[in-house]
Motif scaffolding. Structure first.
Motif, mmCIF file in Angstrom:
data_model
loop_
_atom_site.group_PDB
_atom_site.id
_atom_site.type_symbol
_atom_site.label_atom_id
_atom_site.label_comp_id
_atom_site.label_asym_id
_atom_site.label_seq_id
_atom_site.Cartn_x
_atom_site.Cartn_y
_atom_site.Cartn_z
ATOM 1 N N TYR A 73 0.837 -1.208 0.000
ATOM 2 C CA TYR A 73 0.000 0.000 0.000
ATOM 3 C C TYR A 73 0.870 1.256 0.000
ATOM 4 O O TYR A 73 0.649 2.185 -0.787
ATOM 5 N N HIS A 74 1.886 1.290 0.859
ATOM 6 C CA HIS A 74 2.786 2.442 0.900
ATOM 7 C C HIS A 74 3.670 2.499 -0.345
ATOM 8 O O HIS A 74 4.056 3.583 -0.783
ATOM 9 N N PHE A 75 3.980 1.343 -0.905
ATOM 10 C CA PHE A 75 4.773 1.310 -2.131
ATOM 11 C C PHE A 75 4.060 2.039 -3.269
ATOM 12 O O PHE A 75 4.692 2.692 -4.105
ATOM 13 N N CYS A 76 2.746 1.954 -3.306
ATOM 14 C CA CYS A 76 1.975 2.570 -4.382
ATOM 15 C C CYS A 76 1.863 4.087 -4.244
ATOM 16 O O CYS A 76 1.238 4.724 -5.106
ATOM 17 N N ARG A 77 2.441 4.671 -3.200
ATOM 18 C CA ARG A 77 2.354 6.116 -2.967
ATOM 19 C C ARG A 77 0.901 6.570 -3.009
ATOM 20 O O ARG A 77 0.438 7.221 -3.950
ATOM 21 N N PRO A 78 0.161 6.227 -1.962
ATOM 22 C CA PRO A 78 -1.288 6.486 -1.972
ATOM 23 C C PRO A 78 -1.658 7.950 -2.131
ATOM 24 O O PRO A 78 -2.707 8.265 -2.698
ATOM 25 N N TYR A 79 -0.814 8.874 -1.654
ATOM 26 C CA TYR A 79 -1.145 10.292 -1.795
ATOM 27 C C TYR A 79 -1.190 10.685 -3.272
ATOM 28 O O TYR A 79 -2.042 11.481 -3.695
ATOM 29 N N ALA A 80 -0.276 10.137 -4.094
ATOM 30 C CA ALA A 80 -0.284 10.438 -5.529
ATOM 31 C C ALA A 80 -1.438 9.730 -6.232
ATOM 32 O O ALA A 80 -2.100 10.311 -7.103
ATOM 33 N N MET A 81 -1.682 8.487 -5.857
ATOM 34 C CA MET A 81 -2.780 7.755 -6.487
ATOM 35 C C MET A 81 -4.118 8.432 -6.192
ATOM 36 O O MET A 81 -4.994 8.526 -7.065
ATOM 37 N N MET A 82 -4.283 8.927 -4.958
ATOM 38 C CA MET A 82 -5.526 9.595 -4.617
ATOM 39 C C MET A 82 -5.710 10.856 -5.460
ATOM 40 O O MET A 82 -6.817 11.148 -5.927
ATOM 41 N N GLY A 83 -4.637 11.614 -5.659
ATOM 42 C CA GLY A 83 -4.728 12.814 -6.487
ATOM 43 C C GLY A 83 -5.108 12.490 -7.925
ATOM 44 O O GLY A 83 -5.956 13.175 -8.526
ATOM 45 N N ILE A 84 -4.488 11.446 -8.483
ATOM 46 C CA ILE A 84 -4.809 11.049 -9.863
ATOM 47 C C ILE A 84 -6.255 10.596 -9.980
ATOM 48 O O ILE A 84 -6.959 10.930 -10.946
ATOM 49 N N GLN A 85 -6.730 9.851 -8.996
ATOM 50 C CA GLN A 85 -8.109 9.375 -9.044
ATOM 51 C C GLN A 85 -9.112 10.519 -8.922
ATOM 52 O O GLN A 85 -10.167 10.507 -9.576
ATOM 53 N N MET A 86 -8.795 11.514 -8.116
ATOM 54 C CA MET A 86 -9.691 12.659 -7.994
ATOM 55 C C MET A 86 -9.766 13.447 -9.302
ATOM 56 O O MET A 86 -10.840 13.895 -9.712
ATOM 57 N N VAL A 87 -8.630 13.620 -9.970
ATOM 58 C CA VAL A 87 -8.620 14.306 -11.257
ATOM 59 C C VAL A 87 -9.390 13.502 -12.296
ATOM 60 O O VAL A 87 -10.182 14.046 -13.082
ATOM 61 N N THR A 88 -9.156 12.186 -12.322
ATOM 62 C CA THR A 88 -9.877 11.319 -13.265
ATOM 63 C C THR A 88 -11.376 11.393 -13.029
ATOM 64 O O THR A 88 -12.175 11.460 -13.978
ATOM 65 N N LEU A 89 -11.778 11.371 -11.775
ATOM 66 C CA LEU A 89 -13.199 11.466 -11.435
ATOM 67 C C LEU A 89 -13.783 12.796 -11.914
ATOM 68 O O LEU A 89 -14.897 12.848 -12.451
ATOM 69 N N SER A 90 -13.020 13.870 -11.723
ATOM 70 C CA SER A 90 -13.487 15.186 -12.152
ATOM 71 C C SER A 90 -13.651 15.251 -13.672
ATOM 72 O O SER A 90 -14.656 15.757 -14.184
#
Length: 402
Positions: free
Chosen positions: A109-126
Motif C-alpha cells: 500500500y505504501h509502495f503505491c504512494r497512496p497520496y499520488a494515487m488519490m490525487g490522480i483518481q480525484m482528477v480522473t473522477l473530475s
C-alpha cells in the motif's frame, strides 16, 4: 550444638531460597565458623524470600544484571530470557500484525504512494463527470465506464511507480531510504511481479472495454513510465530537465485528461466527440500543476540525483531558486484560473472559480513562507500538499467554467 543445627538446616535449606550458588556457599561457610549464631542464621534465612522478592520486583529501581558463568560467558537471567524471546516473537508479529501477509499488504500500500494515487483518481473522477449533461446520464453504463477508467489509471500508476523504484533504487537509498525497495521491505522480485501484474491487468481491462480511448490512456502511460525511468538507450528522460518536463506534461494531457474525456463522452455516453471549454481549461490547469510538480519533487532529492548523474533544475540553479521557479508556476496557474473563471457564462461560476483560485494562491503563499527548501522533510511536505492535495480542489473548480 550440631544436633540443634541439623533440624534448622533441613527446615530452611539455603538452595531453596537463593538462586545464587556462590552466595549459598559463602553463607554456609560463615555459619560453620560460628555455630553460636543460630538466631542470626534463622533471621537471615527467613529474610531471604523477601530479599529475593525485592530483587525480582521489576517495579523497583534495582534491576538484576546477568550472571557470569564459570566459563566466563554471560548468562541471561530469566526475565532477560523472557524479554529476548518476546522480542523474537515481536519480530514475527511486526508492528502488531499477527500475520506476516498483512504486513506485506501494508507495505505494498505504501509502495503505491497512496497520496499520488488519490490525487490522480480525484482528477480522473473530475474529468469523467465533465461530459455529464443531466442526471439521466448517470446510468449503470456510466458508472461501469467510470470504474474502468479509474481502475486503469490505478494500474498505470502502479506500473509507473514500480518501474521508477526499480531503476532508482540507488538514488532512493540516499533520497528516500524509507521506500519499500530501498529499505529492503520488498525485494526486486516483488516489485517486478507487481509491475508485470499491473501490465497484464491493464491490457486485459482495455481488451474487455473495447474502448480505443482506454487504449490511448494505456499507451500514453506506458510510454511515459518506461521512457521516464528505464535506463535504456534513448530513454531515462528524467536525466534531462526538458525531456522530463515534456514527458510529464504529455502524460497529463493525454494519459489523464483528453482520452479519459473521450472515453466517457463517446464510448460510454455515446455522444460525438466535442472538446469543450471546460476540458481545455482543466487540461491546461493540470499541465501547470504537472510542470510545477516536476520541479518541486526534485528539490528534496538533490543529493541522490547529483551522485547518480541526474540533471535537475535543483542541481543547476540550487534548491532555493528551483523552489521559487516551481512556486511561480503555481502562481501562474492561479492567475490563469482566475482569468478563465471570470469569463465563465455562469455568474455564480465566476465567483466560485475566481475566489477558489484566489484561496489556492493564498495557501501556496502562506505555506511557502513556512517551507525551507534545503530541508528534505519541509520541501517534501510542500510538494505533497501543493501538487497532490490541493490538486483535487483545483480540478473541481473546472466544473463551474462554461
Amino acid at each position: 550444638m550440631e544436633a540443634l543445627l541439623k533440624p534448622v538446616s533441613a527446615t530452611y535449606p539455603l538452595r531453596q531460597y537463593s538462586p545464587y550458588d556462590e552466595r549459598s556457599k559463602m553463607l554456609n561457610c560463615y555459619l560453620a565458623r560460628d555455630s553460636l549464631c543460630f538466631t542470626a542464621r534463622r533471621r537471615i534465612l527467613m529474610s531471604y524470600p523477601h530479599d529475593i522478592h525485592r530483587k525480582w520486583n521489576v517495579k523497583k529501581s534495582f534491576k538484576p544484571s546477568a550472571l557470569v558463568s564459570n566459563e566466563g560467558d554471560i548468562e541471561k537471567l530469566p526475565h532477560e530470557k523472557y524479554i529476548s524471546a518476546n522480542n523474537e516473537l515481536s519480530s514475527k508479529h511486526v508492528d502488531g500484525y499477527p500475520n506476516i501477509h498483512l504486513k506485506k499488504l501494508e507495505t505494498l500500500y505504501h509502495f503505491c504512494r497512496p497520496y499520488a494515487m488519490m490525487g490522480i483518481q480525484m482528477v480522473t473522477l473530475s474529468v469523467a463527470f465533465l461530459p455529464v449533461g443531466s442526471i439521466v446520464d448517470l446510468s449503470p453504463t456510466f458508472f461501469v465506464g467510470l470504474l474502468q477508467i479509474m481502475a486503469l489509471q490505478a494500474l498505470n500508476h502502479i506500473y509507473i511507480v514500480a518501474l521508477n523504484q526499480l531503476f532508482d533504487v540507488e538514488i532512493d537509498k540516499i533520497n528516500k531510504e524509507y521506500l519499500p525497495l530501498a529499505s529492503g521491505e520488498l525485494s526486486t522480485r516483488d516489485i517486478m511481479a507487481v509491475s508485470f501484474l499491473a501490465i497484464i491487468l491493464s491490457i486485459g481491462l482495455v481488451i474487455m472495454s473495447k474502448s480505443p480511448a482506454l487504449l490511448g490512456v494505456l499507451v500514453a502511460n506506458f510510454i511515459y513510465g518506461t521512457g521516464y525511468s528505464a535506463d535504456l538507450p534513448f530513454l531515462r528522460w528524467k536525466r534531462h530537465p526538458l525531456l522530463a518536463v515534456a514527458s510529464t506534461v504529455f502524460v497529463c494531457a493525454f494519459g489523464v485528461h483528453i482520452f479519459t474525456f473521450i472515453h466517457i463522452q463517446k464510448y460510454v455516453l455515446g455522444r460525438p466527440n466535442l472538446i469543450t471549454k471546460s476540458i481545455i481549461f482543466q487540461t491546461t490547469m493540470m499541465c501547470f500543476y504537472s510542470l510545477a510538480g516536476v520541479i518541486l519533487k526534485d528539490v528534496p532529492d538533490m543529493d541522490g540525483d547529483r551522485e547518480n548523474g541526474i540533471d535537475t533544475l535543483s542541481i543547476r540553479f540550487g534548491q532555493k531558486r528551483a523552489f521559487a521557479i516551481g512556486l511561480n508556476v503555481l502562481y501562474a496557474s492561479v492567475g490563469f484560473g482566475m482569468v478563465v473563471g471570470a469569463s465563465s457564462s455562469l455568474w455564480f461560476g465566476k465567483i466560485i472559480v475566481v475566489l477558489g483560485n484566489l484561496a489556492l494562491g493564498l495557501i501556496f503563499w502562506q505555506w511557502s513562507r513556512q517551507t525551507d527548501p534545503t530541508n528534505k522533510s519541509s520541501a517534501q511536505s510542500f510538494y505533497q500538499l501543493a501538487i497532490w492535495k490541493l490538486l483535487s480542489i483545483a480540478s473541481l473548480l473546472t466544473h463551474f467554467v462554461r
